[in-house]
Design a protein around this motif. Structure first.
Motif, PDB file in Angstrom:
ATOM      1  N   SER A   1      35.173 -45.250 -70.750  1.00  0.00           N
ATOM      2  CA  SER A   1      35.067 -44.679 -72.086  1.00  0.00           C
ATOM      3  C   SER A   1      33.891 -45.310 -72.826  1.00  0.00           C
ATOM      4  O   SER A   1      33.353 -46.344 -72.411  1.00  0.00           O
ATOM      5  CB  SER A   1      36.357 -44.942 -72.870  1.00  0.00           C
ATOM      6  OG  SER A   1      36.522 -46.346 -73.080  1.00  0.00           O
ATOM      7  N   ALA A   2      33.524 -44.707 -73.953  1.00  0.00           N
ATOM      8  CA  ALA A   2      32.463 -45.276 -74.766  1.00  0.00           C
ATOM      9  C   ALA A   2      32.872 -46.642 -75.313  1.00  0.00           C
ATOM     10  O   ALA A   2      32.043 -47.555 -75.418  1.00  0.00           O
ATOM     11  CB  ALA A   2      32.121 -44.326 -75.913  1.00  0.00           C
ATOM     12  N   THR A   3      34.158 -46.797 -75.617  1.00  0.00           N
ATOM     13  CA  THR A   3      34.651 -48.078 -76.131  1.00  0.00           C
ATOM     14  C   THR A   3      34.501 -49.172 -75.089  1.00  0.00           C
ATOM     15  O   THR A   3      34.042 -50.287 -75.387  1.00  0.00           O
ATOM     16  CB  THR A   3      36.123 -47.955 -76.550  1.00  0.00           C
ATOM     17  OG1 THR A   3      36.243 -46.953 -77.568  1.00  0.00           O
ATOM     18  CG2 THR A   3      36.650 -49.283 -77.078  1.00  0.00           C
ATOM     19  N   ARG A   4      34.879 -48.851 -73.851  1.00  0.00           N
ATOM     20  CA  ARG A   4      34.748 -49.843 -72.784  1.00  0.00           C
ATOM     21  C   ARG A   4      33.281 -50.152 -72.518  1.00  0.00           C
ATOM     22  O   ARG A   4      32.909 -51.297 -72.232  1.00  0.00           O
ATOM     23  CB  ARG A   4      35.431 -49.328 -71.521  1.00  0.00           C
ATOM     24  CG  ARG A   4      35.561 -50.395 -70.434  1.00  0.00           C
ATOM     25  CD  ARG A   4      36.378 -49.897 -69.281  1.00  0.00           C
ATOM     26  NE  ARG A   4      36.372 -50.863 -68.194  1.00  0.00           N
ATOM     27  CZ  ARG A   4      36.383 -50.526 -66.913  1.00  0.00           C
ATOM     28  NH1 ARG A   4      36.403 -49.257 -66.558  1.00  0.00           N
ATOM     29  NH2 ARG A   4      36.385 -51.450 -65.976  1.00  0.00           N
ATOM     30  N   ALA A   5      32.432 -49.129 -72.621  1.00  0.00           N
ATOM     31  CA  ALA A   5      30.998 -49.344 -72.434  1.00  0.00           C
ATOM     32  C   ALA A   5      30.449 -50.273 -73.509  1.00  0.00           C
ATOM     33  O   ALA A   5      29.630 -51.150 -73.225  1.00  0.00           O
ATOM     34  CB  ALA A   5      30.267 -48.008 -72.456  1.00  0.00           C
ATOM     35  N   ALA A   6      30.901 -50.090 -74.749  1.00  0.00           N
ATOM     36  CA  ALA A   6      30.434 -50.941 -75.844  1.00  0.00           C
ATOM     37  C   ALA A   6      30.792 -52.399 -75.589  1.00  0.00           C
ATOM     38  O   ALA A   6      30.004 -53.314 -75.865  1.00  0.00           O
ATOM     39  CB  ALA A   6      31.035 -50.464 -77.164  1.00  0.00           C
ATOM     40  N   GLU A   7      31.983 -52.633 -75.042  1.00  0.00           N
ATOM     41  CA  GLU A   7      32.398 -53.999 -74.731  1.00  0.00           C
ATOM     42  C   GLU A   7      31.514 -54.602 -73.647  1.00  0.00           C
ATOM     43  O   GLU A   7      31.123 -55.771 -73.713  1.00  0.00           O
ATOM     44  CB  GLU A   7      33.862 -54.003 -74.287  1.00  0.00           C
ATOM     45  CG  GLU A   7      34.842 -53.605 -75.392  1.00  0.00           C
ATOM     46  CD  GLU A   7      36.254 -53.411 -74.863  1.00  0.00           C
ATOM     47  OE1 GLU A   7      36.432 -53.455 -73.617  1.00  0.00           O
ATOM     48  OE2 GLU A   7      37.174 -53.207 -75.678  1.00  0.00           O
ATOM     49  N   ALA A   8      31.188 -53.792 -72.629  1.00  0.00           N
ATOM     50  CA  ALA A   8      30.364 -54.285 -71.527  1.00  0.00           C
ATOM     51  C   ALA A   8      28.936 -54.580 -71.975  1.00  0.00           C
ATOM     52  O   ALA A   8      28.311 -55.542 -71.536  1.00  0.00           O
ATOM     53  CB  ALA A   8      30.358 -53.269 -70.383  1.00  0.00           C
ATOM     54  N   ILE A   9      28.415 -53.726 -72.871  1.00  0.00           N
ATOM     55  CA  ILE A   9      27.040 -53.891 -73.326  1.00  0.00           C
ATOM     56  C   ILE A   9      26.941 -54.981 -74.388  1.00  0.00           C
ATOM     57  O   ILE A   9      25.922 -55.659 -74.518  1.00  0.00           O
ATOM     58  CB  ILE A   9      26.515 -52.550 -73.893  1.00  0.00           C
ATOM     59  CG1 ILE A   9      26.515 -51.475 -72.804  1.00  0.00           C
ATOM     60  CG2 ILE A   9      25.106 -52.711 -74.460  1.00  0.00           C
ATOM     61  CD1 ILE A   9      26.275 -50.085 -73.328  1.00  0.00           C
ATOM     62  N   GLY A  10      28.033 -55.131 -75.149  1.00  0.00           N
ATOM     63  CA  GLY A  10      28.000 -56.081 -76.251  1.00  0.00           C
ATOM     64  C   GLY A  10      27.320 -55.504 -77.465  1.00  0.00           C
ATOM     65  O   GLY A  10      26.595 -56.204 -78.178  1.00  0.00           O
ATOM     66  N   ALA A  11      27.542 -54.194 -77.706  1.00  0.00           N
ATOM     67  CA  ALA A  11      26.906 -53.514 -78.837  1.00  0.00           C
ATOM     68  C   ALA A  11      27.970 -52.765 -79.632  1.00  0.00           C
ATOM     69  O   ALA A  11      29.082 -52.532 -79.153  1.00  0.00           O
ATOM     70  CB  ALA A  11      25.835 -52.545 -78.342  1.00  0.00           C
ATOM     71  N   ALA A  12      27.624 -52.378 -80.841  1.00  0.00           N
ATOM     72  CA  ALA A  12      28.531 -51.602 -81.672  1.00  0.00           C
ATOM     73  C   ALA A  12      28.740 -50.218 -81.057  1.00  0.00           C
ATOM     74  O   ALA A  12      27.866 -49.705 -80.351  1.00  0.00           O
ATOM     75  CB  ALA A  12      27.974 -51.474 -83.088  1.00  0.00           C
ATOM     76  N   LEU A  13      29.891 -49.611 -81.339  1.00  0.00           N
ATOM     77  CA  LEU A  13      30.226 -48.320 -80.736  1.00  0.00           C
ATOM     78  C   LEU A  13      29.215 -47.222 -81.069  1.00  0.00           C
ATOM     79  O   LEU A  13      28.802 -46.488 -80.158  1.00  0.00           O
ATOM     80  CB  LEU A  13      31.638 -47.899 -81.157  1.00  0.00           C
ATOM     81  CG  LEU A  13      32.162 -46.597 -80.548  1.00  0.00           C
ATOM     82  CD1 LEU A  13      32.173 -46.681 -79.026  1.00  0.00           C
ATOM     83  CD2 LEU A  13      33.564 -46.288 -81.076  1.00  0.00           C
ATOM     84  N   PRO A  14      28.775 -47.064 -82.329  1.00  0.00           N
ATOM     85  CA  PRO A  14      27.792 -46.001 -82.607  1.00  0.00           C
ATOM     86  C   PRO A  14      26.498 -46.158 -81.803  1.00  0.00           C
ATOM     87  O   PRO A  14      25.958 -45.177 -81.279  1.00  0.00           O
ATOM     88  CB  PRO A  14      27.538 -46.145 -84.118  1.00  0.00           C
ATOM     89  CG  PRO A  14      28.778 -46.770 -84.648  1.00  0.00           C
ATOM     90  CD  PRO A  14      29.216 -47.727 -83.576  1.00  0.00           C
ATOM     91  N   ALA A  15      26.005 -47.402 -81.702  1.00  0.00           N
ATOM     92  CA  ALA A  15      24.779 -47.635 -80.927  1.00  0.00           C
ATOM     93  C   ALA A  15      25.012 -47.358 -79.449  1.00  0.00           C
ATOM     94  O   ALA A  15      24.148 -46.806 -78.756  1.00  0.00           O
ATOM     95  CB  ALA A  15      24.298 -49.069 -81.128  1.00  0.00           C
ATOM     96  N   THR A  16      26.203 -47.723 -78.966  1.00  0.00           N
ATOM     97  CA  THR A  16      26.536 -47.464 -77.563  1.00  0.00           C
ATOM     98  C   THR A  16      26.604 -45.975 -77.292  1.00  0.00           C
ATOM     99  O   THR A  16      26.115 -45.501 -76.255  1.00  0.00           O
ATOM    100  CB  THR A  16      27.884 -48.127 -77.214  1.00  0.00           C
ATOM    101  OG1 THR A  16      27.785 -49.539 -77.397  1.00  0.00           O
ATOM    102  CG2 THR A  16      28.278 -47.828 -75.777  1.00  0.00           C
ATOM    103  N   GLU A  17      27.196 -45.216 -78.192  1.00  0.00           N
ATOM    104  CA  GLU A  17      27.292 -43.768 -78.003  1.00  0.00           C
ATOM    105  C   GLU A  17      25.912 -43.125 -77.954  1.00  0.00           C
ATOM    106  O   GLU A  17      25.670 -42.202 -77.158  1.00  0.00           O
ATOM    107  CB  GLU A  17      28.137 -43.155 -79.124  1.00  0.00           C
ATOM    108  CG  GLU A  17      29.613 -43.507 -79.019  1.00  0.00           C
ATOM    109  CD  GLU A  17      30.420 -43.029 -80.208  1.00  0.00           C
ATOM    110  OE1 GLU A  17      31.637 -42.836 -80.056  1.00  0.00           O
ATOM    111  OE2 GLU A  17      29.827 -42.851 -81.305  1.00  0.00           O
TER     112      GLU A  17
END
Length: 276
Positions: A209-225
């Motif tokens: 998910s985008a949420t899990r991706a944000a955790e892996a990248i270490g970035a805020a959810l909007p930037a990750t999306e």
């Protein structure tokens, strides 16, 4: 429009080739885009023409090639999403095992596949239904008539060797992904963040998910999306049902090759106030 991994052909180059193919003597073919475009449109009037634009990079590369005649049609293939192109978009899924083996047979020969059906199925699985990977594998088998499918399957089975094996002449899976990765311009902060995301998302498994991706990248959810959208656009990420994403297996191998550069401390791109 380009070989996998190569730079895009300029529309004027393609149109000059079209004019020669339509019968214009080479010495008479102009060099300016507006001239070749005008001749091209006049020469297809009254004809039924199908223009195939393979491996297009962007909308601007395609538009000059669209014939205006009512009896003409254009088929465009692209690893990248071309949302601004006024066309019917048809997503193409990976080939299933049956079609993968059939493609392998067309290139390597029915006799080879019939003699080693188990190895042929394994090659199909290791290519993950990717037509380019299967085409390269088939061409390699055809170029080595004394070799065995089992031998190629064994080499593809090793993740450290897979991308090395998926190459024939100057056509490689690695260069195909490298071309898409290069589209993430280092001069654009969002694209630079997407490149960083690509290098890190290969650790997340089949889908995420985008949420899990944000955790892996270490970035805020909007930037990750936004980063995920960039990766989908250039064909390095595939959206799946339920708002999730999946990195194609072979793209994941390429991402793992790039991942070590993240061992060096990464500084996020920052826009200065003067640039805003």
């Amino acid at each position: 429009m380009a070989k996998a991994g190569a730079g895009p052909l300029a529309p004027v180059t393609v149109l000059r080739h079209f004019l020669r193919s339509l019968g214009m003597p080479g010495a008479d073919v102009p060099t300016a885009l507006f001239e070749v475009s005008a001749y091209y449109q006049s020469m297809v009037v009254g004809r039924r023409v199908l223009v195939v634009v393979d491996n297009a990079f962007h909308r601007g590369q395609v538009l000059p090639l669209l014939p205006a005649g009512p009896g003409c049609a254009v088929l465009v293939t692209s690893r990248s999403v071309l949302p601004a192109l006024d066309a019917v978009h048809v997503p193409v899924d990976p080939l299933d095992e049956t079609d993968s083996v059939r493609l392998l047979s067309l290139l390597a020969g029915d006799a080879r596949v019939t003699a080693e059906p188990r190895a042929a199925r394994e090659i199909a699985r290791l290519c993950h239904g990717n037509p380019l990977a299967l085409s390269i594998a088939g061409a390699r088998c055809a170029g080595r008539p004394q070799g065995s499918l089992a031998g190629l399957a064994a080499r593809l089975r090793d993740p450290a060797r897979t991308l090395d094996e998926l190459r024939v002449a100057d056509l490689t899976m690695r260069s195909s992904y490298a071309r898409s990765y290069r589209e993430l311009s280092a001069h654009d902060p969002e694209h630079c963040a997407a490149a960083r995301a690509f290098r890190r998302l290969c650790t997340l498994g089949a889908s995420f998910s985008a949420t899990r991706a944000a955790e892996a990248i270490g970035a805020a959810l909007p930037a990750t999306e936004r980063a995920l959208d960039c990766l989908v656009t250039v064909g390095l990420l595939t959206p799946v049902a339920g708002e999730g994403f999946r990195m194609p297996d072979l793209a994941g191998l390429y991402a793992r090759e790039l991942a070590p550069r993240d061992q060096v401390r990464y500084r996020e791109p920052v826009l200065s106030r003067s640039a805003i």
